[in-house]
Design an enzyme around this catalytic site. Structure first.
Site, PDB file in Angstrom:
ATOM      1  N   CYS A 116       0.811  -1.227   0.000  1.00 33.63           N
ATOM      2  CA  CYS A 116       0.000   0.000   0.000  1.00 33.63           C
ATOM      3  C   CYS A 116       0.844   1.277   0.000  1.00 33.63           C
ATOM      4  O   CYS A 116       0.300   2.358  -0.201  1.00 33.63           O
ATOM      5  CB  CYS A 116      -0.965  -0.012   1.173  1.00 33.63           C
ATOM      6  SG  CYS A 116      -2.205  -1.301   0.971  1.00 33.63           S
ATOM      7  N   HIS A 256      -3.274   7.174   2.332  1.00 36.98           N
ATOM      8  CA  HIS A 256      -3.671   5.883   1.768  1.00 36.98           C
ATOM      9  C   HIS A 256      -5.006   5.495   2.405  1.00 36.98           C
ATOM     10  O   HIS A 256      -5.205   5.677   3.603  1.00 36.98           O
ATOM     11  CB  HIS A 256      -2.599   4.833   2.068  1.00 36.98           C
ATOM     12  CG  HIS A 256      -3.055   3.437   1.774  1.00 36.98           C
ATOM     13  ND1 HIS A 256      -3.506   3.070   0.541  1.00 36.98           N
ATOM     14  CD2 HIS A 256      -3.162   2.347   2.570  1.00 36.98           C
ATOM     15  CE1 HIS A 256      -3.870   1.797   0.577  1.00 36.98           C
ATOM     16  NE2 HIS A 256      -3.672   1.334   1.796  1.00 36.98           N
ATOM     17  N   ASN A 286     -10.040  -0.188  -0.257  1.00 35.49           N
ATOM     18  CA  ASN A 286      -8.580  -0.137  -0.334  1.00 35.49           C
ATOM     19  C   ASN A 286      -8.139  -0.715  -1.679  1.00 35.49           C
ATOM     20  O   ASN A 286      -8.228  -1.916  -1.898  1.00 35.49           O
ATOM     21  CB  ASN A 286      -7.985  -0.939   0.831  1.00 35.49           C
ATOM     22  CG  ASN A 286      -6.458  -0.913   0.834  1.00 35.49           C
ATOM     23  OD1 ASN A 286      -5.840  -0.405  -0.104  1.00 35.49           O
ATOM     24  ND2 ASN A 286      -5.872  -1.464   1.878  1.00 35.49           N
TER      25      ASN A 286
END
Ligand code: ACO
Length: 329
Positions: A116, A256, A286
């Site tokens: 990520c 993020h 996500n």
């Protein structure tokens, strides 16, 4: 002579049309819209459906859109970096495939795997090729088909992820804009909490690994949550302190998008209000490499030249980091 910096001169996102809602997930696993919204802030995510479509197809759409939008010919691109944990294949690199699909010939291209945090790692790496005058135009991609490594029998993980791609153009500038500073870190001992068990050289694919469902994301949510909250907030506060930035100097935090609670904790630590934070986790979930470019793409029209923007991410590895940039257009 004034210093050369890497400036973002264009941004383009792409999401597949199919939307997987919390309601639909309720029929697949033992979960509820209420649980997912209160624990993560996610209501729906986009999923790439269809045989023979991979991460490169989403990334190529974003890159083609970026080339068109910025009036760039494919042959002008010197470097393409693709941040992904869901490459089309183990090799060749998805970046090579994207170049082929987008008509980019002879560019230097490679993938970057920092989960990520991948987009931030790729952005910092790409900026060095601009700052050293090695390349004049660099494309940094964050793209993941997370649905290809998500176990839709596991309620712990299947509610979290979505598919998306984003592409960013970097070009040199001598103005006081662009990527100003970054802090990137990693700690490989975090691999035990967040990884994919099989399919790599340590445990190649076999009938047993498939039966054991080891080709999907494995995550121990709570330890990852604890690390993510601390590290993402720490690194965002650290880059502000290092550069004497006060909360009122920051136009936007671009975090993020893994969990709304982690985003809120980071914003609190930086002292910035809700209106200074880009949040779209509710609609996309996500998307790993895709989250930060999707935010910048959606907020692009609100951004002004010279705006101070803090990017912050945490992901598998563990990896984490923060970038301070000044918007360039
Ligand atoms: N629906 C309903 N109940 C659920 C679900 C679900 N989808 N998932 C888990 N539960 C249950 C658990 O089984 C548990 O039940 P129990 O108490 O009876 O044992 C209970 O809910 C609480 O589970 P926790 O795991 O403690 O829930 P938590 O509040 O920690 O939320 C989550 C889980 C959302 C995964 C959170 O831990 C998180 O966001 N972690 C960090 C994710 C992250 O940042 N990852 C890094 C980036 S990803 C990457 O790099 C690829």
């Amino acid at each position: 002579m004034s210093r050369i910096r890497a400036a973002i001169t264009g941004i383009q996102g792409w999401v597949p049309p199919y939307i997987l809602t919390n309601k639909e997930l309720e029929a697949m696993v033992d979960t509820s819209d209420e649980w997912i919204m209160s624990r993560t802030g996610i209501r729906e995510r986009h999923i790439l459906k269809g045989e023979g479509l991979g991460t490169s197809d989403m990334a190529a759409e974003a890159v083609k859109g970026l080339l068109e939008k910025t009036g760039t010919r494919p042959e002008e691109i010197g470097l393409v970096i693709c941040a992904t944990v869901t490459p089309d294949m183990i090799f060749p690199a998805t970046a090579n495939i994207v170049c082929d699909k987008a008509g980019i010939k002879n560019a230097f291209s490679f993938d970057m795997n920092a989960a990520c945090s991948g987009l931030l790692y790729a952005l910092v790496t790409g900026s060095k090729y601009i700052e050293t005058e090695t390349c004049k135009k660099v494309i940094v991609i964050g793209a993941d088909k997370m649905s290809s490594i998500t176990d839709y029998k596991s309620r712990e993980t299947c509610v979290l992820f979505g598919d998306a791609a984003g592409a960013i153009m970097l070009e040199p500038t001598t103005e006081e804009v662009g990527i100003m500073d970054s802090i990137m870190q990693s700690d490989g001992s975090g691999r035990f909490y967040l990884h994919m068990k099989a399919g790599g050289s340590l445990k190649p694919p076999s009938y047993e690994t498939i039966d054991a469902r080891e080709h999907f994301v494995y995550q121990e949510g709570q330890p990852v949550f604890k690390f993510a909250v601390t590290k993402m907030a720490d690194v965002a506060a650290e880059i502000m302190a290092k550069n004497n930035l006060k909360s009122e100097d920051v136009a936007y935090l671009v975090p993020h998008q893994a969990n709304l609670r982690i985003i809120d904790a980071t914003a609190r630590r930086m002292g910035v209000g809700k209106d200074q934070v880009m949040i779209n986790i509710e609609r996309y979930g996500n998307t790993t490499g895709g989250t930060i470019p999707l935010c910048l793409w959606e907020w692009e029209n609100k951004l002004k030249k010279g705006d101070n923007i803090i990017l912050a991410a945490f992901g598998g590895g563990f990896t984490w980091g923060s970038i301070w940039l000044k918007w360039a257009y």
